[in-house]
Write an enzyme that holds these catalytic residues in place. Structure first.
Site, PDB file in Angstrom:
ATOM      1  N   SER A   1      25.226 121.903  55.104  1.00  0.00           N
ATOM      2  CA  SER A   1      24.854 121.783  56.520  1.00  0.00           C
ATOM      3  C   SER A   1      26.013 122.217  57.402  1.00  0.00           C
ATOM      4  O   SER A   1      27.146 122.359  56.946  1.00  0.00           O
ATOM      5  CB  SER A   1      24.497 120.324  56.830  1.00  0.00           C
ATOM      6  OG  SER A   1      25.610 119.501  56.559  1.00  0.00           O
TER       7      SER A   1
ATOM      8  N   HIS B   1      35.001  84.675  41.269  1.00  0.00           N
ATOM      9  CA  HIS B   1      35.513  83.941  42.431  1.00  0.00           C
ATOM     10  C   HIS B   1      37.032  84.080  42.481  1.00  0.00           C
ATOM     11  O   HIS B   1      37.680  83.989  41.443  1.00  0.00           O
ATOM     12  CB  HIS B   1      35.146  82.461  42.303  1.00  0.00           C
ATOM     13  CG  HIS B   1      35.752  81.615  43.385  1.00  0.00           C
ATOM     14  ND1 HIS B   1      35.233  81.580  44.653  1.00  0.00           N
ATOM     15  CD2 HIS B   1      36.837  80.796  43.379  1.00  0.00           C
ATOM     16  CE1 HIS B   1      35.968  80.757  45.392  1.00  0.00           C
ATOM     17  NE2 HIS B   1      36.955  80.272  44.652  1.00  0.00           N
TER      18      HIS B   1
HETATM   19  P1  FAD Z   1      28.263 121.063  51.615  1.00  0.00           P
HETATM   20  O1  FAD Z   1      29.255 120.054  51.239  1.00  0.00           O
HETATM   21  O2  FAD Z   1      28.053 121.339  53.057  1.00  0.00           O
HETATM   22  O3  FAD Z   1      28.690 122.397  50.874  1.00  0.00           O
HETATM   23  C1  FAD Z   1      28.029 123.598  51.049  1.00  0.00           C
HETATM   24  C2  FAD Z   1      28.972 124.727  50.705  1.00  0.00           C
HETATM   25  O4  FAD Z   1      28.237 125.936  50.642  1.00  0.00           O
HETATM   26  C3  FAD Z   1      30.071 124.955  51.744  1.00  0.00           C
HETATM   27  O5  FAD Z   1      31.340 124.910  51.143  1.00  0.00           O
HETATM   28  C4  FAD Z   1      29.781 126.346  52.295  1.00  0.00           C
HETATM   29  O6  FAD Z   1      30.963 127.085  52.574  1.00  0.00           O
HETATM   30  C5  FAD Z   1      29.043 126.987  51.119  1.00  0.00           C
HETATM   31  N1  FAD Z   1      28.151 128.087  51.528  1.00  0.00           N
HETATM   32  C6  FAD Z   1      27.219 128.058  52.516  1.00  0.00           C
HETATM   33  N2  FAD Z   1      26.551 129.235  52.548  1.00  0.00           N
HETATM   34  C7  FAD Z   1      27.094 130.007  51.575  1.00  0.00           C
HETATM   35  C8  FAD Z   1      26.834 131.322  51.126  1.00  0.00           C
HETATM   36  N3  FAD Z   1      25.876 132.073  51.661  1.00  0.00           N
HETATM   37  N4  FAD Z   1      27.587 131.811  50.110  1.00  0.00           N
HETATM   38  C9  FAD Z   1      28.560 131.053  49.536  1.00  0.00           C
HETATM   39  N5  FAD Z   1      28.847 129.801  49.938  1.00  0.00           N
HETATM   40  C10 FAD Z   1      28.109 129.287  50.928  1.00  0.00           C
HETATM   41  N6  FAD Z   1      28.913 111.931  53.261  1.00  0.00           N
HETATM   42  C11 FAD Z   1      29.097 110.814  52.516  1.00  0.00           C
HETATM   43  O7  FAD Z   1      28.314 110.559  51.594  1.00  0.00           O
HETATM   44  N7  FAD Z   1      30.146 109.967  52.761  1.00  0.00           N
HETATM   45  C12 FAD Z   1      31.022 110.177  53.762  1.00  0.00           C
HETATM   46  O8  FAD Z   1      31.950 109.394  53.950  1.00  0.00           O
HETATM   47  C13 FAD Z   1      30.851 111.332  54.579  1.00  0.00           C
HETATM   48  N8  FAD Z   1      31.699 111.595  55.595  1.00  0.00           N
HETATM   49  C14 FAD Z   1      31.540 112.724  56.327  1.00  0.00           C
HETATM   50  C15 FAD Z   1      32.418 112.961  57.371  1.00  0.00           C
HETATM   51  C16 FAD Z   1      32.298 114.098  58.137  1.00  0.00           C
HETATM   52  C17 FAD Z   1      33.276 114.350  59.258  1.00  0.00           C
HETATM   53  C18 FAD Z   1      31.258 115.038  57.842  1.00  0.00           C
HETATM   54  C19 FAD Z   1      31.122 116.308  58.638  1.00  0.00           C
HETATM   55  C20 FAD Z   1      30.369 114.808  56.813  1.00  0.00           C
HETATM   56  C21 FAD Z   1      30.494 113.647  56.053  1.00  0.00           C
HETATM   57  N9  FAD Z   1      29.601 113.356  55.013  1.00  0.00           N
HETATM   58  C22 FAD Z   1      29.769 112.210  54.269  1.00  0.00           C
HETATM   59  C23 FAD Z   1      28.461 114.240  54.688  1.00  0.00           C
HETATM   60  C24 FAD Z   1      28.780 115.104  53.461  1.00  0.00           C
HETATM   61  O9  FAD Z   1      29.924 115.860  53.715  1.00  0.00           O
HETATM   62  C25 FAD Z   1      27.611 116.012  53.127  1.00  0.00           C
HETATM   63  O10 FAD Z   1      26.436 115.235  52.990  1.00  0.00           O
HETATM   64  C26 FAD Z   1      27.854 116.753  51.826  1.00  0.00           C
HETATM   65  O11 FAD Z   1      29.016 117.543  51.913  1.00  0.00           O
HETATM   66  C27 FAD Z   1      26.662 117.651  51.486  1.00  0.00           C
HETATM   67  O12 FAD Z   1      26.924 118.316  50.296  1.00  0.00           O
HETATM   68  P2  FAD Z   1      26.239 119.702  49.950  1.00  0.00           P
HETATM   69  O13 FAD Z   1      26.721 120.045  48.581  1.00  0.00           O
HETATM   70  O14 FAD Z   1      24.803 119.665  50.201  1.00  0.00           O
HETATM   71  O15 FAD Z   1      26.832 120.764  51.010  1.00  0.00           O
END
Ligand code: FAD
Length: 464
Positions: free
Chosen positions: A144, A443
Site C-alpha cells: 500500500s 504470578h
Molecule cells: P508492503 O510492506 O507495502 O510491501 C510492498 C513492497 O512492494 C514495497 O517494498 C514496494 O516497494 C514493492 N513494490 C510495489 N510495487 C512494485 C513493483 N511494481 N515492482 C517491484 N516492487 C514493488 N503493521 C503492523 O502490523 N504493525 C505495525 O506496528 C505497523 N506499523 C506501521 C507504521 C507505519 C508508519 C506504517 C506506514 C505502516 C505500519 N504498519 C504496521 C502496516 C504495515 O507496514 C503493512 O500492513 C505491511 O507492510 C503490508 O505488507 P505487504 O507485504 O502487503 O506490503
C-alpha cells in the site's frame, strides 16, 4: 513454448512477499522476489512497523527519564537531554539490521532477489528493466501507499506523511496530525514525548473509529492526559504552507464556522491505499475493485497462476495479516491447504498504554444481534501493574451468552500488545471464557488480568 524460468515470482518484498517467497522456496520451488526499493522488507521494515517502534521505544525512555518518573524507583538523574540524531541513528540501525536479515534469509533459502520495478507483459511474464521473467505463478504483494486528501499535497518538509515523520530533524513546536488512526497516534506519541505540542484532527466522532467504543473512549482520555489536543467530528478543509510552517483550516464535520490552526509540521495520516502503480496489471486481464485485488479464500485471483496477498487485497492493512496470507498462499501454490482465519487478526496501537484488540467489538455484536456477556478487569487490580506503578487501563472479554465462546478481547494497558497473543490463541482454538479463567497464569504477570476478566464474565473475579 519454453518452460517458465521460475515456479513462483513474488512481486514486492514486504512482510507478505518475503515470507511467501521463503515459504515457497522451503517447499522446493524455484523462486524469485522482485523489489523496486533498494532494500528488502517493504513498508513495514523500511518506513512502517520497525522504524516507528524504534522511535516509540526511544522516546518512551526519554519521557520517563525527563518526567522524573524513575526517581521513585531510586534512579536519580541529573539533567536529561535529547540527542535526536542518536535516536534517529539507532532507528536506522534497527532497520538496516532487519532488512539485511531478509537478504540473508533469501540467500539461505535460495530465493533470487531481483532488483527493480516489475511490470506485467502478460499473465505469464513480467519485465524488470531489460530482463523478462517467466513463471508458473505470480504472487502480487505490492502493498500500500499513503492515501491523500484532495488538495492536501505533501511537500516532504512541512506537510509530511508518516515516512518523513519518522525522520524529522528537529522536534516541532506544534505538530498537527490529520487523522486519528493508529499511525497518526503512534507518530503523535513519539513527538509529544519528545516535547512537541500535538493536535489530532479526526473527522469521525472518535479516534480509531473501528475500535470498541469503551476502549477508544478510555484511550482518548489517556492521550488527553498526556497533553494531546484531540479534535473529533472535525473536518480539515485546507492545508497550505505559511512562512516556515503551515496553516490548517478546519470546521465542524457537520458544517459551521471555520478556524485556522498554525502548525510547524502537518502529518497527513488519513489511511493507506492499495498499491498497484506501475504494475501494468491490465496486461494480466485482472480488474481492480476500488484499487484492491479481489482474491478467493486460497488467495488465487480469477486469472490462473496469479495470486495476491497483503495490503493490496481486502482486510486490515497489518504486517502479520500479510505474513500469514503469504504463508498460506505459498502453501496453496505447493498443493497444500493454506488458510487464514480472518476473524482472528489481532491489532495493536503501540502507544503508552498500548491498545490491543482481537475479534468482535461490543458494537459489532450488537449490530449483528448476537447475545453476549462482558467480563472486565482493571489493571488497578493486577499486582504486577501495581508493582510497576503503571495501572492505566483494563481488559474486556466478550463471550457468547449461550455458549460462552470468546468472541472478542479488547485491552488497554502497558503490555496489551503482548497480552493479545494469548487471546488470539484462545479464540483460534474456540476457547470459552471459562477455559481462560481455568488456565493457570503465572504470578505476578499482566496476563493475570486477562484471566480475571474471563472470571468476571461469570461475575466472580477475585482481585477487585
Ligand atoms: P508492503 O510492506 O507495502 O510491501 C510492498 C513492497 O512492494 C514495497 O517494498 C514496494 O516497494 C514493492 N513494490 C510495489 N510495487 C512494485 C513493483 N511494481 N515492482 C517491484 N516492487 C514493488 N503493521 C503492523 O502490523 N504493525 C505495525 O506496528 C505497523 N506499523 C506501521 C507504521 C507505519 C508508519 C506504517 C506506514 C505502516 C505500519 N504498519 C504496521 C502496516 C504495515 O507496514 C503493512 O500492513 C505491511 O507492510 C503490508 O505488507 P505487504 O507485504 O502487503 O506490503
Amino acid at each position: 513454448m519454453a518452460d517458465p524460468e521460475f515456479d513462483v515470482v513474488v512481486i514486492g518484498s514486504g512482510p507478505g512477499g518475503y515470507v511467501a517467497a521463503i515459504r515457497a522456496a522451503q517447499h522446493g520451488l524455484k523462486v524469485a522476489c522482485i523489489e523496486k526499493r533498494d532494500r528488502l522488507g517493504g513498508t513495514c521494515l523500511n518506513v512502517g512497523c520497525i522504524p516507528s517502534k524504534a522511535l516509540l521505544h526511544g522516546s518512551e525512555y526519554y519521557a520517563e527519564a525527563q518526567s522524573g518518573a524513575l526517581a521513585k524507583f531510586g534512579v536519580k538523574l541529573g539533567s536529561v537531554e535529547l540527542d535526536l540524531p542518536a535516536l534517529l541513528g539507532e532507528k536506522d540501525k534497527a532497520v538496516k539490521e532487519l532488512t539485511d536479515g531478509i537478504a540473508y534469509l533469501f540467500k539461505k533459502n535460495k530465493v533470487e532477489w531481483v532488483a527493480g520495478e516489475a511490470s506485467f507483459v502478460d499473465a505469464k511474464s513480467v519485465k524488470v528493466g531489460d530482463r523478462l521473467l517467466t513463471a508458473k505463478n505470480f504472487i502480487i504483494a505490492t502493498g500500500s501507499e499513503v492515501a491523500l486528501l484532495p488538495g492536501m499535497v505533501p511537500d516532504g518538509e512541512v506537510i509530511v506523511t508518516s515516512t518523513e515523520a519518522l525522520d524529522l530533524d528537529k522536534v516541532p513546536e506544534h505538530l498537527v496530525v490529520i487523522g486519528g488512526g493508529y499511525i497518526g497516534l503512534e507518530m503523535g506519541s513519539v513527538w509529544r514525548r519528545l516535547g512537541a505540542r500535538v493536535t489530532v484532527i479526526e473527522y469521525a466522532e472518535r479516534i480509531v473509529p473501528a475500535m470498541d467504543v469503551e476502549v477508544a473512549t478510555a484511550f482518548a482520555k489517556v492521550l488527553k492526559k498526556q497533553g494531546f489536543e484531540i479534535r473529533t467530528a472535525t473536518k480539515v478543509t485546507g492545508v497550505v504552507r505559511d512562512g516556515a510552517g503551515a496553516a490548517v483550516t478546519i470546521e465542524p464535520a457537520a458544517g459551521g464556522a471555520s478556524e485556522t490552526i498554525a502548525a510547524d509540521i502537518v502529518l497527513l495520516s488519513v489511511g493507506r491505499r492499495p498499491n498497484t502503480d506501475g504494475l501494468n496489471i491490465e496486461a494480466t486481464g485482472l480488474t481492480l475493485d476500488r484499487g484492491r485485488i479481489i482474491v478467493a479464500k486460497d488467495f488465487s485471483t480469477p486469472v490462473p497462476g496469479i495470486w495476491a496477498i497483503g495490503d493490496v487485497v481486502p482486510g486490515p492493512m497489518l504486517a502479520h495479516k500479510a505474513e500469514d496470507e503469504g504463508l498460506a498462499c505459498a502453501d496453496n501454490i505447493a498443493g497444500l491447504t493454506g488458510y487464514v482465519n480472518h476473524d482472528v487478526i489481532p491489532a495493536v496501537v503501540y502507544t503508552h498504554p498500548e491498545v490491543a484488540t482481537v475479534g468482535k467489538t461490543e458494537e459489532e455484536l450488537k449490530a449483528a444481534g448476537t447475545a453476549y456477556k462482558v467480563g472486565k478487569f482493571p489493571f488497578a487490580g493486577n499486582s504486577r501493574a501495581k508493582t510497576n506503578r503503571d495501572t492505566e487501563g483494563f481488559v474486556k472479554v466478550l463471550a457468547d451468552a449461550a455458549t460462552d465462546r470468546v468472541l472478542g478481547v479488547h485491552i488497554i494497558g502497558a503490555m496489551a500488545g503482548t497480552m493479545i497473543a494469548e487471546a488470539a490463541i484462545a479464540m483460534e482454538f474456540g476457547a470459552s471464557s471459562e477455559d481462560i479463567a481455568l488456565t493457570c497464569h503465572a504470578h505476578p504477570t499482566h496476563p493475570e488480568a486477562l484471566k480475571e476478566a474471563a472470571m468476571a464474565v461469570t461475575g466472580k473475579p477475585i482481585h477487585i
